[in-house]
Design an enzyme around this catalytic site. Sequence first.
Site: not given
Length: 526
Positions: A260, A298
Amino acid sequence: MGHQDHSFSCAIHPSSLHIHSAFTLQSELELELERRARKLYEQGGQRTMAVAGLGETVCELRQAYESGKTRSLAWRQAQLRGLLRFLKEEEEAAFAALREDLGKHRAEAYRDEVGLLVKSANEALRQLGKWTTPERVWIPLVAFPATAQIVPEPLGVILVFSCWNVPLGLSLEPLIGAIAAGNAVAVKPSELSPCTAKFIGDNIGRYVDASAVKVVQGGAEVGEQLMEHRWDKVLFTGSPRIGRAVMAAASRHLTPVALELGGKCPCIFDMMGSARELQIAVNRIIGAKWSSCAGQACLAIDYVLVEERYLPILLKVLKSTLKRFFSDPDHMARIVNARHFERLSNLLKDKAVAPSILHGGSMDAKDLYIEPTILLNPPLDSAIMTEEIFGPLLPIITLKKIEDSVAFVRAMPKPLAIYAFTGDAALRRRIVEETSSGTVVFNDALVQYAIDALPFGGVGQSGFGQYHGKYSFEMFSHKKAVMKRGYLIELTLRYPPWNERKINLMRRLYRFDYVGFVLSFLGLRR
């Protein structure tokens, strides 16, 4: 003997004291080198002991998994209930740790971390029986009598590398899925959020099975040492640079990896239908940029694309809403550390970028605070437009036509998410069909992270592998195909010796043309 006495007397003779000093300096140098060598030896020994200690941790996890206890539904449910008790009883301590590490307000900490984890653990408890039930699948008639099913089984021993920006959530969200799937798990929290890492390590063992769930503390060296061991799956959340290193290390054991990584998440801002829609859209943009760890996320909006004619009204509402949302600076998180603060300040100090600052830009290095900052059309080849910002800086790029946003986004690396505020169905269709990203969200931002029915994960440079809800369970499970046949029917056409008749019969079977197969088998059709 007399020669030796003479040498000794010369050594102490006043005219030769410089020789004695040289020997003394040489002796001191040798002692210093010896001390350094001993220190290096001790450090090497400590590293060997550390690696050995990690080896014992991995071995204990492997033993816990091989004992079979983690596979039982009762064990999995007990661990999830333990996590829920942990989140309830240690809530205030969690808030304090997140405040100390990142300056997060308790409301933000609950919204983005504690509350989401409670929701996820409860959902896993409710759905676990359904998730673990084997799935029956269709078998062609030609295989009769036969049954087949897909049985989810745990992968084994899992390693989770967490990240510093959502240090509690990104440690425990994967843990929920991994233990729901029946695995033993090691969690490596980020050393850049030390208070939260210590909080997890000091407390979680009192609520879950400490032989099957372990927290490993340390920095980059510990991470490297962990990757020297064999794992059944590794989940890493962080930067692409370290992600590449994790993948390279995992390849030695052929360990599957989920990454990720994030990226530059764009926000396409189209004309709003009313003043109310405009205000709601701006609220959501600000929430997804500055209200989630000060943009250190993110999934945070990285930059905004807007038509030139809509820029003035967008700027006006952005500025007024920022003033209202953050009249108290304590309602926005702080930059994680001095190194990241310097990185962000350098983005603004770039001589080509500084003139584009429209709003904000003030900084307090002592408090690690950067005011919400808006920039207009910084150079597209500047670092602020080529690197993930990961902070409270928002570039706005103007376009002649909003339709040009599709080509703009396509020219960039595939992001973790694309956000678009638009009522234009044609534009929405083009964004879905012509761009690639982990997620597309229309008329909101960040909210998808809280929806368990939606998978969370990237594509291309933003990562791969998906989790949350059932997708977490599936990430840490193997779908094992199980088939059982009887002996009633046996088709010898599947075996040699071969002939054209057998080939003809197989052609009909592979087309599921059972009527034609029977007629051909009986010789009634060629």
